[in-house]
Write a protein that holds these residues in place. Structure first.
Motif, PDB file in Angstrom:
ATOM      1  N   PHE A   1       0.995  -0.760  -0.226  1.00  0.00           N
ATOM      2  CA  PHE A   1       0.037  -0.373   0.062  1.00  0.00           C
ATOM      3  C   PHE A   1       0.981   1.119  -0.088  1.00  0.00           C
ATOM      4  O   PHE A   1       2.016   1.338   0.509  1.00  0.00           O
ATOM      5  CB  PHE A   1      -0.977  -0.194   0.752  1.00  0.00           C
ATOM      6  N   VAL A   2       0.620   2.448  -0.661  1.00  0.00           N
ATOM      7  CA  VAL A   2       1.158   3.708  -0.668  1.00  0.00           C
ATOM      8  C   VAL A   2       0.499   4.279  -0.186  1.00  0.00           C
ATOM      9  O   VAL A   2      -0.329   4.452  -0.793  1.00  0.00           O
ATOM     10  CB  VAL A   2       1.506   3.716  -2.251  1.00  0.00           C
ATOM     11  N   PRO A   3       0.432   5.442   0.697  1.00  0.00           N
ATOM     12  CA  PRO A   3      -0.374   5.896   1.268  1.00  0.00           C
ATOM     13  C   PRO A   3      -0.296   7.402   1.004  1.00  0.00           C
ATOM     14  O   PRO A   3       0.321   8.299   1.655  1.00  0.00           O
ATOM     15  CB  PRO A   3      -0.026   5.844   2.695  1.00  0.00           C
ATOM     16  N   HIS A   4      -0.588   7.545  -0.552  1.00  0.00           N
ATOM     17  CA  HIS A   4      -0.609   8.481  -0.987  1.00  0.00           C
ATOM     18  C   HIS A   4      -1.609   8.942  -2.222  1.00  0.00           C
ATOM     19  O   HIS A   4      -1.719   8.184  -2.785  1.00  0.00           O
ATOM     20  CB  HIS A   4       1.241   8.886  -1.495  1.00  0.00           C
ATOM     21  N   ALA A   5      -1.471   9.854  -2.386  1.00  0.00           N
ATOM     22  CA  ALA A   5      -2.855  10.925  -3.343  1.00  0.00           C
ATOM     23  C   ALA A   5      -2.570  11.091  -4.910  1.00  0.00           C
ATOM     24  O   ALA A   5      -3.436  10.688  -5.464  1.00  0.00           O
ATOM     25  CB  ALA A   5      -3.376  11.879  -2.377  1.00  0.00           C
ATOM     26  N   THR A   6      -1.219  10.475  -4.670  1.00  0.00           N
ATOM     27  CA  THR A   6      -1.251  10.928  -6.899  1.00  0.00           C
ATOM     28  C   THR A   6       0.211   9.952  -6.680  1.00  0.00           C
ATOM     29  O   THR A   6       0.962   9.720  -7.430  1.00  0.00           O
ATOM     30  CB  THR A   6      -0.202  12.111  -6.616  1.00  0.00           C
ATOM     31  N   ALA A   7       0.569   8.221  -6.456  1.00  0.00           N
ATOM     32  CA  ALA A   7       1.273   7.561  -6.222  1.00  0.00           C
ATOM     33  C   ALA A   7       0.007   5.833  -6.786  1.00  0.00           C
ATOM     34  O   ALA A   7      -0.789   6.235  -5.977  1.00  0.00           O
ATOM     35  CB  ALA A   7       1.993   7.129  -5.503  1.00  0.00           C
ATOM     36  N   GLY A   8       0.371   4.850  -7.723  1.00  0.00           N
ATOM     37  CA  GLY A   8       0.006   3.905  -7.338  1.00  0.00           C
ATOM     38  C   GLY A   8       0.676   2.361  -7.702  1.00  0.00           C
ATOM     39  O   GLY A   8       1.839   2.907  -7.840  1.00  0.00           O
TER      40      GLY A   8
ATOM     41  N   VAL B   1       6.321   3.357   1.479  1.00  0.00           N
ATOM     42  CA  VAL B   1       5.371   2.132   0.833  1.00  0.00           C
ATOM     43  C   VAL B   1       5.343   0.991   1.746  1.00  0.00           C
ATOM     44  O   VAL B   1       6.191   0.562   3.025  1.00  0.00           O
ATOM     45  CB  VAL B   1       6.420   1.852  -0.407  1.00  0.00           C
ATOM     46  N   ARG B   2       3.949   1.172   2.422  1.00  0.00           N
ATOM     47  CA  ARG B   2       3.579   0.084   3.627  1.00  0.00           C
ATOM     48  C   ARG B   2       3.722  -1.401   3.212  1.00  0.00           C
ATOM     49  O   ARG B   2       2.843  -1.897   2.592  1.00  0.00           O
ATOM     50  CB  ARG B   2       2.771   0.379   4.487  1.00  0.00           C
ATOM     51  N   PHE B   3       3.969  -2.935   3.396  1.00  0.00           N
ATOM     52  CA  PHE B   3       4.241  -4.191   2.929  1.00  0.00           C
ATOM     53  C   PHE B   3       3.170  -4.438   5.144  1.00  0.00           C
ATOM     54  O   PHE B   3       3.733  -4.307   5.725  1.00  0.00           O
ATOM     55  CB  PHE B   3       5.698  -4.993   2.968  1.00  0.00           C
ATOM     56  N   THR B   4       2.343  -5.659   4.386  1.00  0.00           N
ATOM     57  CA  THR B   4       1.600  -6.029   5.635  1.00  0.00           C
ATOM     58  C   THR B   4       1.696  -7.395   5.008  1.00  0.00           C
ATOM     59  O   THR B   4       1.215  -8.110   4.321  1.00  0.00           O
ATOM     60  CB  THR B   4       0.674  -5.154   5.826  1.00  0.00           C
TER      61      THR B   4
END
Length: 142
Positions: free
Chosen positions: A45-52, A134-137
């Motif tokens: 998961f990328v906690p940004h409003a402008t990335a994927g 970038v969050r890895f879970t």
């Protein structure tokens, strides 16, 4: 926190140009520790409003093709209502609707189950933001 659920944040320097960053080795390194041979799911998961996050082939031109396709679909011009930042920045805020900010992937025996040519990639078209998180879970199966 239980060892059934493990999370970690990776800082990624994306620079000042549009980019596709291969995170596959970072995912694998995280899973060696977090999964420890178990089955489960990896969420990226990328906690940004402008990335994927995209699952694509890299190194054979597909990453450049993706950026070119995004330029065609989401041109960096003045048509966007969202207007702060560099010219055309409004398109960066639409990107996550096309390239979602997350991916959930199967993990079997502690290993990421990707197809032969698949890679986990951060897609960043925002030239105004030079670093991403970038969050890895890892969620272990029962």
């Amino acid at each position: 926190m239980s060892d059934a659920f493990t999370t970690r944040v990776l800082n990624v320097a994306t620079g000042s140009s549009e980019t596709v960053v291969d995170l596959t080795r970072d995912c694998e390194a995280f899973l060696r520790e977090a999964a420890a041979g178990r089955d489960g799911l990896l969420n990226v998961f990328v906690p940004h409003a402008t990335a994927g996050i995209a699952i694509i082939e890299t190194g054979a031109g597909s990453d450049d093709d993706l950026l070119a396709a995004l330029h065609s679909l989401l041109p960096a011009d003045d048509r966007w209502q969202h207007r702060h930042g560099s010219p055309g920045h409004g398109r960066d805020h639409v990107l996550p609707a096309v390239v979602p900010p997350h991916a959930t992937l199967p993990v079997l025996g502690g290993r990421l189950e990707l197809g032969t040519w698949q890679s986990v990639c951060l897609v960043d078209t925002n030239r105004d933001n030079f670093e991403r998180k970038v969050r890895f879970t890892f969620l272990a199966g029962s």
